[in-house]
Design an enzyme around this catalytic site. Structure first.
Site, PDB file in Angstrom:
ATOM      1  N   GLY A 164     -41.202 -41.520  -0.150  1.00  0.00           N
ATOM      2  CA  GLY A 164     -41.814 -40.276   0.318  1.00  0.00           C
ATOM      3  C   GLY A 164     -41.725 -40.082   1.830  1.00  0.00           C
ATOM      4  CD  GLU A 200     -31.009 -47.432   6.599  1.00  0.00           C
ATOM      5  OE1 GLU A 200     -31.081 -46.194   6.752  1.00  0.00           O
ATOM      6  OE2 GLU A 200     -31.002 -47.961   5.478  1.00  0.00           O
ATOM      7  CE  LYS A 237     -34.188 -36.565  -2.559  1.00  0.00           C
ATOM      8  NZ  LYS A 237     -34.190 -37.484  -3.709  1.00  0.00           N
ATOM      9  CD  GLU A 287     -35.184 -44.437  -1.807  1.00  0.00           C
ATOM     10  OE1 GLU A 287     -36.019 -45.345  -1.915  1.00  0.00           O
ATOM     11  OE2 GLU A 287     -35.497 -43.245  -1.780  1.00  0.00           O
ATOM     12  CG  ASN A 289     -35.639 -43.014  -5.810  1.00  0.00           C
ATOM     13  OD1 ASN A 289     -35.165 -42.016  -5.279  1.00  0.00           O
ATOM     14  ND2 ASN A 289     -36.414 -43.856  -5.134  1.00  0.00           N
ATOM     15  NE  ARG A 291     -39.467 -42.123  -8.083  1.00  0.00           N
ATOM     16  CZ  ARG A 291     -38.814 -41.233  -7.351  1.00  0.00           C
ATOM     17  NH1 ARG A 291     -38.253 -40.197  -7.922  1.00  0.00           N
ATOM     18  NH2 ARG A 291     -38.699 -41.362  -6.048  1.00  0.00           N
ATOM     19  CB  VAL A 294     -38.757 -33.985  -8.292  1.00  0.00           C
ATOM     20  CG1 VAL A 294     -39.110 -32.509  -8.265  1.00  0.00           C
ATOM     21  CG2 VAL A 294     -39.972 -34.832  -7.971  1.00  0.00           C
TER      22      VAL A 294
END
Ligand code: ADP
Length: 449
Positions: A164, A200, A237, A287, A289, A291, A294
């Site tokens: 987030g 980074e 986003k 990264e 995710n 899951r 959205v």
């Protein structure tokens, strides 16, 4: 297949999951907090259980309440949706130890990808490129300053347990880095209970490109193409589309193949998304995710695959029925997130009762929402109140439909992101597909002039 699933979530994603369950003939249990007793997902579910008070840690994050609700309703599986407990490996372990199937990857997969530093190391070994940065978490400000010198400014500090956009700080100088270091640590500690941060190189104008994958328990992996999620405000986003205007078929196939190989290598199962920044035709992993996301509907619209049904069926032990060469991409799709926020007032949340609302319809317009006239948007959760998705044969047609759909959408008297999204859809650079993660910042400052 399962006969009853508990949905450990709220809002539009709870509605989305219940819809998938109904089509699969699965009974559903909706849980809700006291703030959500008028939520629409409760109308759709077969059973409902109140799991506690409004604050998330007293309800949607309360593992014992959720497990008790699953046990008293004899639910065989729990779908966590996104956010809340969706990427919590401990929750997945508790579910399994109680004989309840967690609909998602293994706790081990989640733990690996939830630690962004470990995730970087793992996917790099498997062949993905990384943005130059720290190999380990940063031990001190001094170490951060010396690494930033090597990388050259700007650099970005990120939380090891991140998500987030929390715990992120962009730094252009030593002075800024030294003060940001402590702030980033404190923010990460507050958000994740883990203050560790890494660094980074900050890429100034990349595109955010992510690849949707699905992997069953038998080693079969497919990718379902990419989404372009470069339209972001503060790393969050707002508008997503598939396919990305920046990729051609060859790049897409290469990227997809590379990602599928990594997913196989790490023995990942379930649906998931591997995220990259695209900079000068180079894809850098940021990264994974673990899951459903959205923005999954845009992929569904161009592939015809129902990702939530697929996720449930794989959790029930079914094999992937669809092979990579059977995935075809048809047309284009776009999603606008409708948030209860005041876009003219620094996007401050705008909770409160919806007196009137009208959602768009017509061919190729999809609305995923849990709100209705008379519903009160509670102040306790994220501000997403609807997702409008359109599709068309060409990008131009898809955007015309989105413009038309947003023009029909009425939510009153609440402030929402509808007109802001509509302005972006009609922006000439956006129309030409020329945009990157820096787009909204510039767009907003132009608007404010
Ligand atoms: P989170 O999990 O907190 O959302 P991500 O690593 O997925 O964090 O990054 C979110 C967004 O932040 C990216 O889409 C991108 O816009 C920005 N971002 C992250 N890392 C970098 C980077 N090294 N350079 C430029 N932008 C970045």
């Amino acid at each position: 297949m399962f006969s009853k699933i508990l949905i450990a979530n709220r809002g539009e994603i709870a509605v989305r999951i219940i819809r998938a369950c109904k089509e699969l003939g699965i009974n559903t249990v909706a849980v809700y907090s006291e703030a959500d007793k008028n939520s629409f997902h409760l109308e759709l579910a077969d059973e409902t259980v109140c799991i506690g008070k409004a604050p998330p840690h007293e309800s949607y994050l309360n593992i014992s309440s959720i497990i008790s609700a699953a046990e008293i309703t004899d639910s065989e599986a729990i779908h966590p949706g996104y956010g809340f407990l969706a990427e919590n490996p401990y929750f997945a372990e508790v579910c399994e130890s109680c004989g309840i199937k967690f609909i998602g990857p293994s706790a081990e997969n989640m733990r690996l990808m939830g630690d962004k530093v470990k995730a970087r190391e793992t996917v790099s070994k498997a062949g993905l490129s990384l943005i130059p940065g720290s190999k380990k978490v940063l031990a001190s400000k001094e170490e951060a300053v010396s690494l930033a010198k090597k990388l050259s400014y700007p650099v970005i500090l990120k939380a090891k347990a991140g998500g987030g956009g929390r715990g992120m700080r962009i730094c252009h100088s030593d002075v800024r880095l030294v003060s940001a270091f402590m702030n980033a640590q404190a923010e990460a500690e507050l958000a994740f209970g883990d203050s560790q941060i890494y660094m980074e190189k900050f890429l100034e104008r990349p595109r955010h490109i992510e690849v949707q994958i699905a992997a069953d328990n038998y080693g079969n992996v497919i990718h379902l193409g990419e989404r372009d999620c470069s339209i972001q405000r503060r790393h969050q986003k707002l508008i997503e589309e598939a396919p990305s205007p920046a990729l051609n078929n060859k790049l897409r196939a290469n990227l997809g193949e590379m990602v599928s190989k990594v997913i196989k290598d790490i023995h990942y199962t379930s649906v998931g998304t591997v995220e990259f920044l695209l900079d000068n035709e180079h894809f850098y992993f940021i990264e994974m995710n673990t899951r459903i996301q959205v923005e999954h509907p845009v992929t569904e619209e161009i592939t015809g695959v129902d990702l939530v049904k697929l996720q449930i069926s794989m959790a029930a032990g079914e094999k992937l029925k669809i092979k990579q060469n059977e995935i075809s991409f048809e047309g284009t799709a776009i999603e606008c997130r409708i948030n209860a926020e005041d876009s003219e007032n620094n996007f401050i949340p705008s909770a409160g009762r919806i007196e009137f609302c009208y959602f768009p319809g017509g061919k190729d317009v999809r609305v995923d929402t849990h709100v209705y006239a008379g519903y009160t948007v509670p102040p306790n959760y994220d501000s997403l109140i609807a997702k409008i998705i359109t599709k068309g044969k060409t990008r131009k047609e898809t955007l015309q439909k989105m413009d038309r759909a947003l023009g029909e959408l009425l939510i009153e008297p609440n402030k929402t992101t509808v007109s802001f999204c509509r302005k972006i859809i009609n922006d000439s650079d956006f129309r030409r597909g020329i945009y990157n993660t820096d787009f909204l910042k510039k767009f907003i400052s132009r608007e404010e002039e």
